[in-house]
Write a protein that holds these residues in place. Sequence first.
Motif, short mmCIF file in Angstrom:
data_model
loop_
_atom_site.label_atom_id
_atom_site.label_comp_id
_atom_site.label_asym_id
_atom_site.label_seq_id
_atom_site.Cartn_x
_atom_site.Cartn_y
_atom_site.Cartn_z
N GLU A 1 -7.92 -3.03 1.30
CA GLU A 1 -7.04 -2.51 2.34
C GLU A 1 -7.76 -1.46 3.19
O GLU A 1 -7.60 -1.43 4.41
CB GLU A 1 -5.77 -1.89 1.72
N GLN A 2 -8.52 -0.60 2.54
CA GLN A 2 -9.16 0.52 3.24
C GLN A 2 -10.63 0.23 3.53
O GLN A 2 -11.44 1.15 3.53
CB GLN A 2 -9.04 1.79 2.38
N ARG A 3 -10.94 -1.03 3.75
CA ARG A 3 -12.34 -1.42 3.94
C ARG A 3 -13.01 -0.61 5.05
O ARG A 3 -14.14 -0.15 4.92
CB ARG A 3 -12.40 -2.92 4.28
N ILE A 4 -12.27 -0.40 6.14
CA ILE A 4 -12.85 0.33 7.28
C ILE A 4 -13.10 1.78 6.89
O ILE A 4 -14.19 2.32 7.07
CB ILE A 4 -11.93 0.22 8.50
N SER A 5 -12.06 2.43 6.33
CA SER A 5 -12.18 3.86 6.02
C SER A 5 -13.19 4.12 4.91
O SER A 5 -13.98 5.05 4.99
CB SER A 5 -10.84 4.42 5.56
N PHE A 6 -13.13 3.31 3.86
CA PHE A 6 -13.93 3.59 2.67
C PHE A 6 -15.36 3.04 2.74
O PHE A 6 -16.23 3.51 2.04
CB PHE A 6 -13.26 3.01 1.42
N ILE B 1 -7.05 12.69 3.78
CA ILE B 1 -5.76 13.21 4.24
C ILE B 1 -4.90 12.07 4.78
O ILE B 1 -3.73 11.91 4.42
CB ILE B 1 -5.97 14.32 5.30
N TYR B 2 -5.50 11.26 5.65
CA TYR B 2 -4.76 10.13 6.21
C TYR B 2 -4.36 9.13 5.12
O TYR B 2 -3.22 8.66 5.07
CB TYR B 2 -5.61 9.43 7.29
N TYR B 3 -5.31 8.85 4.24
CA TYR B 3 -5.09 7.83 3.19
C TYR B 3 -3.91 8.21 2.30
O TYR B 3 -2.99 7.40 2.09
CB TYR B 3 -6.37 7.67 2.38
N PHE B 4 -3.94 9.43 1.78
CA PHE B 4 -2.88 9.81 0.84
C PHE B 4 -1.52 9.94 1.54
O PHE B 4 -0.48 9.72 0.93
CB PHE B 4 -3.25 11.11 0.11
N LEU B 5 -1.56 10.31 2.81
CA LEU B 5 -0.28 10.45 3.53
C LEU B 5 0.31 9.08 3.89
O LEU B 5 1.53 8.93 3.97
CB LEU B 5 -0.53 11.26 4.82
N ALA B 6 -0.54 8.09 4.10
CA ALA B 6 -0.05 6.81 4.62
C ALA B 6 0.12 5.73 3.56
O ALA B 6 0.92 4.81 3.71
CB ALA B 6 -1.00 6.31 5.71
N THR B 7 -0.63 5.82 2.47
CA THR B 7 -0.79 4.65 1.61
C THR B 7 0.52 4.10 1.04
O THR B 7 0.78 2.90 1.11
CB THR B 7 -1.81 4.95 0.48
N LEU B 8 1.38 4.95 0.50
CA LEU B 8 2.62 4.43 -0.09
C LEU B 8 3.68 4.18 0.97
O LEU B 8 4.48 3.25 0.87
CB LEU B 8 3.15 5.42 -1.14
N SER C 1 -4.13 4.64 -9.55
CA SER C 1 -5.20 3.83 -8.95
C SER C 1 -5.54 4.34 -7.55
O SER C 1 -6.70 4.29 -7.13
CB SER C 1 -4.80 2.35 -8.89
N LYS C 2 -4.53 4.84 -6.84
CA LYS C 2 -4.80 5.36 -5.49
C LYS C 2 -5.61 6.66 -5.57
O LYS C 2 -6.52 6.88 -4.77
CB LYS C 2 -3.48 5.56 -4.74
N LEU C 3 -5.26 7.50 -6.55
CA LEU C 3 -6.03 8.73 -6.72
C LEU C 3 -7.47 8.41 -7.15
O LEU C 3 -8.42 9.00 -6.65
CB LEU C 3 -5.36 9.62 -7.79
N LEU C 4 -7.60 7.46 -8.06
CA LEU C 4 -8.93 7.07 -8.53
C LEU C 4 -9.75 6.47 -7.38
O LEU C 4 -10.93 6.81 -7.20
CB LEU C 4 -8.79 6.06 -9.68
N ALA C 5 -9.10 5.61 -6.61
CA ALA C 5 -9.81 4.96 -5.49
C ALA C 5 -10.28 5.99 -4.47
O ALA C 5 -11.42 5.93 -4.00
CB ALA C 5 -8.90 3.93 -4.83
N GLY C 6 -9.39 6.97 -4.14
CA GLY C 6 -9.73 7.94 -3.10
C GLY C 6 -10.67 9.02 -3.59
O GLY C 6 -11.76 9.22 -3.04
N LEU C 7 -10.25 9.71 -4.66
CA LEU C 7 -10.98 10.91 -5.07
C LEU C 7 -12.24 10.61 -5.87
O LEU C 7 -13.12 11.45 -5.95
CB LEU C 7 -10.06 11.82 -5.90
N VAL C 8 -12.32 9.45 -6.47
CA VAL C 8 -13.50 9.17 -7.31
C VAL C 8 -14.37 8.07 -6.68
O VAL C 8 -15.53 8.31 -6.35
CB VAL C 8 -13.07 8.77 -8.74
N LEU D 1 0.65 12.58 -1.13
CA LEU D 1 1.04 11.33 -1.82
C LEU D 1 2.55 11.34 -2.12
O LEU D 1 3.23 10.32 -1.98
CB LEU D 1 0.24 11.22 -3.12
N LEU D 2 3.03 12.50 -2.51
CA LEU D 2 4.47 12.64 -2.80
C LEU D 2 5.29 12.37 -1.53
O LEU D 2 6.29 11.65 -1.57
CB LEU D 2 4.74 14.05 -3.34
N CYS D 3 4.85 12.95 -0.42
CA CYS D 3 5.56 12.73 0.86
C CYS D 3 5.48 11.26 1.24
O CYS D 3 6.45 10.68 1.74
CB CYS D 3 4.97 13.60 1.96
N SER D 4 4.32 10.65 1.00
CA SER D 4 4.15 9.23 1.32
C SER D 4 5.05 8.36 0.44
O SER D 4 5.59 7.35 0.89
CB SER D 4 2.68 8.86 1.10
#
Lengths: 288, 305
Positions: free
Chosen positions: B21-26, B108-115, B140-147, B215-218
């Motif tokens: 999904e995040q191929r461009i960003s990541f 910032i964008y990823y965690f706000l938008a993903t869910l 999995s989203k935290l692992l994908a983003g932060l790690v 992530l909570l807001c998302s």
Amino acid sequence: MKTVVRAENLCKYFGDTAAMDNISFSVQQGSIVGLVGPNGAGKTSTLKAILGLTGFEGTLEVLGKDPRKSRHLLMEDVCFIADVGILPRWLKVANAIDYIEGVHPCFNRERALELIGETKISLDKKVGQLSKGMVTQLHLALILAINVKLLVLDEPTLGLDILYQKSFFDRLLNDYFDNETSIIISTHQVEEVKSILTHLMFIDDGKISLNISMDELADTYAEVLVSSDKYEEAEALGPIHVRNILGARAMLFENARPEALQELGDIHVPSVTDLFVAKIHQSRGSQQ
Amino acid sequence: MNKIITPTGKMITLVRREFWEQRISFLLVPFSCIALAVIALAVSVIQAYFNDYSILANLANPSIDPMTAAERMVDFAAAPIEVREHFWDMFYMSSTSLLFLVFWGIMIYYFLATLYQQRKDRSILFWNSMPVSDTLTILSKLLAGLVIAYAVFLLSMLAMQLLMMVILSIYGLLFDVEIWSTFIAPANIFYRFACNVVFGIVNIFWCLPVYAWLLLCSAWAKSAPLAWAAGPLIICVVPELIIYERSDILLVFFQHMIPMWMFENSETGFSGILSQVMNGELLLAAIVGVGLVYAAIRLNRSEDV
């Protein structure tokens, strides 16, 4: 026979509108239930409740589990297709197969590839590049490759051409369905699916107006084409619905004595559509 | 017969899903940034060589005396090791700082938008039709983003620095200076990489409260997750600004959103990173972050889609 779904006194409201108004029903293993209702009747809410995708009041057990608490465990044995294209546009067909294979223990990759191979969908395409009908074909192929105990289909053939619709229902009955599997199918195309149904459930304004097996339906309901000279006699037997057809009247009776009806004209089992219209008018009439 | 899929196997699939999904960003963004930076350096070096000015002098001290490029190169090669190390430290840090800023922006964008996005396009109905719990989804989203995404960025930075080192070494060869002691040894690229790995691990806990809040807001917002994320902050910050004419809340929030302190301590390596954050604030950040992640799991809306 095992009970797959047991629902008691389910309630859900959107403001003043009832999506489920104290409804109770059960679905037995090995049955194919047609859930029929007008738009906004509560079909999708009922299906979402079964899948643990919406909150509600009441008691609901699906394969022995409470869907509100154990959705992810339930999904190992339950599959569903929602009424609109819900596959994300960025997802490649090949990735969708990889994903389901990676998370679903009952997914058969070869089966999915075989089913997709019968369509014009190529594996390197993204969902966003497919037509609406192809997205539905893809989703159906993916779901039919998962061997589960309960399949929930909400308007599964919406947007499909007649050929694929027919082939889907044939495949559903011949390849997928067995005595271990149960299917709940919500659709407006009732005449298309009636041949595969074992049970029929009508829902309107959040209430179940009919819940009957197809065998019982033939015993309980009869439609008679009554000629004009026998209108009064037929009306006296209390038809639940009357419609005019080419100078005669088709009257639909519930629990009427066959010998009494035989004298009025030709008797036949009513179509699901006519029965649906009759029951909806009946339930709305009784509410007024 | 049904396959057995372990939670680890599911987690790997879920992380792969995030990368699809995040191929461009990541992936595309870091690779594009590297390509741009390396090309820019290559062009600068070529221009410097043919116009006879020193890229080292320009980077080290643009106002230096009018030495020729060859003189500057010899001068630089003969400088004390501390001077060379400091120069390359500044050079490589400035070259990677842009990538770090891009990474934080993407997070910032990823965690706000993903869910929120999967509810908006109703694909949540598809994801939720699979036997995957909300806990596994959010972890999995935290692992994908932060790690994992961080690891991709770090490896990209390492690749970029190695490519830059090769270009600079070729440039050095033209002036017949010793490459190892001038360009390679004082650059400490692998030590810097190891520092960034440690920083990344610390950063998971340091930034967790802000990213978990996003992530909570998302997970929860029916619409405009950015407004839900920023709203409570604005409500707290505005009175503080009016009363004290400064806002510590805002400062703390930004420090935990974009950890600029890592640049301030880059020269001191591991000890700098650890001394900066190994304190009560890191522990508190981790506790608050875990609490917010738990809230995001509980509040992840799939209803009424």
